[in-house]
Write an enzyme that holds these catalytic residues in place. Structure first.
Site, mmCIF file in Angstrom:
data_model
loop_
_atom_site.group_PDB
_atom_site.id
_atom_site.type_symbol
_atom_site.label_atom_id
_atom_site.label_comp_id
_atom_site.label_asym_id
_atom_site.label_seq_id
_atom_site.Cartn_x
_atom_site.Cartn_y
_atom_site.Cartn_z
ATOM 1 N N ARG A 61 62.716 -49.599 -45.923
ATOM 2 C CA ARG A 61 61.355 -49.271 -45.072
ATOM 3 C C ARG A 61 60.384 -50.293 -45.090
ATOM 4 O O ARG A 61 59.822 -50.657 -44.086
ATOM 5 C CB ARG A 61 60.785 -47.910 -45.792
ATOM 6 C CG ARG A 61 59.611 -47.367 -45.255
ATOM 7 C CD ARG A 61 59.214 -45.992 -46.063
ATOM 8 N NE ARG A 61 57.905 -45.367 -45.257
ATOM 9 C CZ ARG A 61 56.874 -45.285 -45.975
ATOM 10 N NH1 ARG A 61 56.852 -45.463 -47.424
ATOM 11 N NH2 ARG A 61 55.807 -44.678 -45.436
ATOM 12 N N HIS A 65 58.575 -51.732 -41.864
ATOM 13 C CA HIS A 65 57.126 -51.889 -41.738
ATOM 14 C C HIS A 65 56.576 -53.244 -41.616
ATOM 15 O O HIS A 65 55.378 -53.460 -40.972
ATOM 16 C CB HIS A 65 56.558 -51.269 -43.020
ATOM 17 C CG HIS A 65 56.411 -49.681 -43.012
ATOM 18 N ND1 HIS A 65 55.154 -48.961 -43.378
ATOM 19 C CD2 HIS A 65 57.194 -48.838 -42.573
ATOM 20 C CE1 HIS A 65 55.731 -47.636 -43.175
ATOM 21 N NE2 HIS A 65 56.763 -47.531 -42.853
ATOM 22 N N GLY A 71 55.561 -58.964 -36.283
ATOM 23 C CA GLY A 71 56.762 -59.446 -36.578
ATOM 24 C C GLY A 71 56.969 -59.708 -37.917
ATOM 25 O O GLY A 71 56.440 -59.333 -38.761
ATOM 26 N N ASN A 93 51.089 -47.314 -45.079
ATOM 27 C CA ASN A 93 51.673 -48.259 -46.028
ATOM 28 C C ASN A 93 51.084 -47.948 -47.434
ATOM 29 O O ASN A 93 51.929 -48.806 -48.313
ATOM 30 C CB ASN A 93 51.351 -49.946 -45.847
ATOM 31 C CG ASN A 93 51.857 -50.390 -44.714
ATOM 32 O OD1 ASN A 93 53.017 -49.799 -44.372
ATOM 33 N ND2 ASN A 93 51.379 -51.252 -43.725
ATOM 34 N N HIS A 191 66.841 -42.622 -42.299
ATOM 35 C CA HIS A 191 66.548 -41.684 -42.865
ATOM 36 C C HIS A 191 67.544 -40.841 -43.587
ATOM 37 O O HIS A 191 67.465 -39.814 -44.256
ATOM 38 C CB HIS A 191 65.588 -40.535 -41.958
ATOM 39 C CG HIS A 191 64.339 -41.311 -41.804
ATOM 40 N ND1 HIS A 191 63.752 -40.399 -40.380
ATOM 41 C CD2 HIS A 191 63.732 -42.239 -41.788
ATOM 42 C CE1 HIS A 191 62.506 -41.293 -40.377
ATOM 43 N NE2 HIS A 191 62.609 -42.379 -41.182
#
Length: 326
Positions: A61, A65, A71, A93, A191
């Site tokens: 994850r 993110h 980028g 976050n 997920h």
């Protein structure tokens, strides 16, 4: 056309080639400047992730993110300063984990080759090696990324797809990064591992349209189970729920099976079933061996890992991942 053989996505994939990600990354970038870098990272991950397998999902994850904001440049690792709220402080976050793990990896690589290996490459390599360590797919990680100098909370809040996103928002978000509908389906398959807090989806249980109602796209039995055994109040901020109940530590097709049963945890998961092309892709995945998903996931991850990378003389190689070099 990729091997999954989804006819209804053919046009999308063909057009996506117009937006294919090109970069100066290369396999074995550190072969001469720090030949043991990737082995040091792999060995550390292989030793520690089996002891905390849930961290694999967190590190994957983190990579996502990072890449979706400015980028893949490790901007997500920068700490806020008195003059700037960094990406870390953005609402999406605040539940990220794994910063300390990445710092330990960085310190090992710095001890071997000071100022050579970027934090951005470390995120990408650690994400891949962590998934492999729990039995998930392997993918190529070309390296040569450099670390960014800018990190803004407002950009993270704007750029990261929310768990409440509908299909149009997801499609637009992924397209803006050069990713197509097949990438959306495949990357959402991440997920299959990990957990979420109730607050990320409680609106589907208690107040979907602002009238104290339940999301009709969510299976009623599943919703009742969540309300009675997990998220007992709309404001539960602490309880965690498996995103792929029954196999959340295993990289498998369970997530897609739950989608067909209307048991995707997030609104953004359910959204994949609201479009004919992505729904067909999910059905095709379930009609193929697990190896097909692994291969497709590898292709999409390599593509995602090349989003808007900084190479050459752009950016820097941070000494410490949380701060820009002074």
């Amino acid at each position: 056309m990729r091997n999954i053989g989804i006819k209804c996505l053919l046009i999308c994939v063909m057009f996506s080639s117009l937006y294919s990600v090109k970069s100066d990354l290369e396999l074995g970038f550190y072969e001469k400047s720090c030949p043991d870098a990737e082995k040091i990272i792999y060995d550390y991950v292989k030793k520690h992730i089996p002891n905390v397998p849930s961290l694999a999902a967190a590190l994957l994850r983190m990579h996502f993110h990072d890449c979706f904001v400015r980028g893949c440049d490790a901007s997500v690792l920068l700490s806020s300063t008195s003059n700037n709220k960094a990406e870390k402080s953005a609402s999406p976050n605040q539940s990220l984990r794994g910063f300390d793990f990445l710092d330990r990896v960085k310190s090992l690589v710095e001890a071997e080759c000071p100022g050579v290996v970027s934090c951005a490459d470390i995120i990408a390599l650690v994400a891949r090696d962590s998934v492999v360590a729990i039995g998930g797919p392997y993918w190529n990680v070309p390296t040569g990324r450099r670390d960014g100098l800018i990190s803004k909370s407002s950009e993270a809040s704007r750029e990261l797809p929310a768990p409440t996103s509908n299909f149009s928002a997801l499609q637009a978000s992924f397209a803006s990064k050069g990713l197509n509908l097949l990438d959306l389906v495949i990357l959402s398959g991440a997920h299959t591992i990990g957990v979420s807090h109730c607050q990320s989806f409680s609106n589907r249980l208690y107040n979907f349209t602002g009238k104290g109602d339940e999301d009709p796209s969510l299976d009623g039995v599943y919703a009742m189970n969540l309300k009675e055994k997990k998220c007992r109040t709309p404001k539960d901020m602490t309880t965690i729920v498996e995103m792929d109940p029954g196999s959340f530590r295993t990289f498998d097709l369970g997530y897609y099976k739950h989608l067909l049963q209307r048991r995707g945890l997030f609104q953004s998961d359910a959204a994949l079933m609201s479009n004919a092309a992505t729904k067909s892709a999910i059905i095709q995945l379930l009609h193929n061996p697990l190896e097909v998903f692994f291969k497709e996931f590898a292709l999409s991850m390599e593509k995602m890992g090349s989003i808007e990378v900084k190479t050459g003389s752009t950016g820097e190689i941070r000494k410490h991942c949380a701060v820009i070099n002074s």
